[in-house]
Scaffold this motif. Structure first.
Motif, PDB file in Angstrom:
ATOM      1  N   SER A 154      37.442  41.481  43.171  1.00 34.37           N
ATOM      2  CA  SER A 154      36.536  40.995  44.456  1.00 34.37           C
ATOM      3  C   SER A 154      36.636  42.291  45.152  1.00 34.37           C
ATOM      4  O   SER A 154      35.744  42.775  45.994  1.00 34.37           O
ATOM      5  N   SER A 212      41.633  38.935  39.775  1.00 31.71           N
ATOM      6  CA  SER A 212      40.421  38.353  40.378  1.00 31.71           C
ATOM      7  C   SER A 212      40.292  38.668  42.068  1.00 31.71           C
ATOM      8  O   SER A 212      39.187  39.221  42.431  1.00 31.71           O
ATOM      9  N   ASP A 213      41.251  39.017  42.421  1.00 32.87           N
ATOM     10  CA  ASP A 213      41.414  39.487  43.948  1.00 32.87           C
ATOM     11  C   ASP A 213      41.268  40.961  43.772  1.00 32.87           C
ATOM     12  O   ASP A 213      40.460  41.588  44.689  1.00 32.87           O
ATOM     13  N   TRP A 214      41.780  41.428  42.827  1.00 32.55           N
ATOM     14  CA  TRP A 214      41.755  43.084  42.713  1.00 32.55           C
ATOM     15  C   TRP A 214      40.250  43.242  42.484  1.00 32.55           C
ATOM     16  O   TRP A 214      39.436  44.375  42.940  1.00 32.55           O
ATOM     17  N   LYS A 251      46.174  36.249  36.659  1.00 29.05           N
ATOM     18  CA  LYS A 251      44.494  35.944  36.818  1.00 29.05           C
ATOM     19  C   LYS A 251      43.990  36.190  38.297  1.00 29.05           C
ATOM     20  O   LYS A 251      43.071  36.648  38.608  1.00 29.05           O
ATOM     21  N   THR A 252      44.727  35.440  39.126  1.00 26.35           N
ATOM     22  CA  THR A 252      44.650  35.654  40.612  1.00 26.35           C
ATOM     23  C   THR A 252      44.456  36.982  41.112  1.00 26.35           C
ATOM     24  O   THR A 252      43.702  37.252  41.900  1.00 26.35           O
ATOM     25  N   GLU A 253      45.672  37.772  40.596  1.00 26.75           N
ATOM     26  CA  GLU A 253      45.765  39.007  41.083  1.00 26.75           C
ATOM     27  C   GLU A 253      44.552  39.855  40.550  1.00 26.75           C
ATOM     28  O   GLU A 253      44.001  40.847  41.379  1.00 26.75           O
ATOM     29  N   MET A 269      52.119  34.042  42.632  1.00 29.30           N
ATOM     30  CA  MET A 269      50.661  34.455  42.397  1.00 29.30           C
ATOM     31  C   MET A 269      50.381  34.911  41.004  1.00 29.30           C
ATOM     32  O   MET A 269      51.399  35.566  40.661  1.00 29.30           O
ATOM     33  N   ASN A 270      49.611  34.456  40.099  1.00 26.30           N
ATOM     34  CA  ASN A 270      49.657  34.590  38.708  1.00 26.30           C
ATOM     35  C   ASN A 270      48.673  35.784  38.498  1.00 26.30           C
ATOM     36  O   ASN A 270      48.098  36.469  39.234  1.00 26.30           O
TER      37      ASN A 270
END
Length: 131
Positions: free
Chosen positions: A12, A8-10, A4-6, A1-2
């Motif tokens: 959200s 974004s998930d945080w 940016k994804t982490e 997991m990169n």
């Protein structure tokens, strides 16, 4: 997991927690629940401040103040507009429907029906739930 994804998930999850805190306050009108709304807003704004510069990012705090005031005083001029604007921003349909139900807003009409939240009885709040 990169990264940016982490992030974004945080983000959200944090926004969802803020929306749920607002929903809880809308339901209970409890001061502790209102504080939880502002704590969640501060956390999100703090992340935004890292990217927005020295002036700071205060969207979630400002929105929390507006929505909480509208919930506490639904008959005050502009309260319905604030609540409608808040509903338009919510992407999660389940949370949106929950807000509409708690606020007793009619989505389809241009003239919303809203009753004073304080006037409603909370005696049957737990009715039907298993103990």
């Amino acid at each position: 997991m990169n990264v940016k994804t982490e992030i974004s998930d945080w983000h959200s999850r944090t926004v969802r927690a803020w929306l749920l805190a607002l929903l809880r306050f809308t339901t209970t009108l409890d001061a502790d629940d209102k504080l939880a709304v502002f704590a969640a807003a501060a956390e999100i704004d703090r992340l935004g401040a890292r990217h927005s510069g020295p002036c700071g990012f205060r969207f979630f705090h400002r929105t929390s103040v507006e929505v909480c005031a509208a919930v506490e005083n639904p008959r005050q001029a502009g309260s319905i507009a604030v609540l409608r604007r808040h509903l338009e921003r919510i992407k999660d349909e389940r949370i949106k429907r929950a807000f509409v139900a708690v606020l007793e807003l009619e989505e389809a009409t241009t003239k919303p029906k809203i009753r004073s939240i304080k006037a409603r009885s909370r005696d049957d709040l737990w009715k039907g739930l298993r103990c």
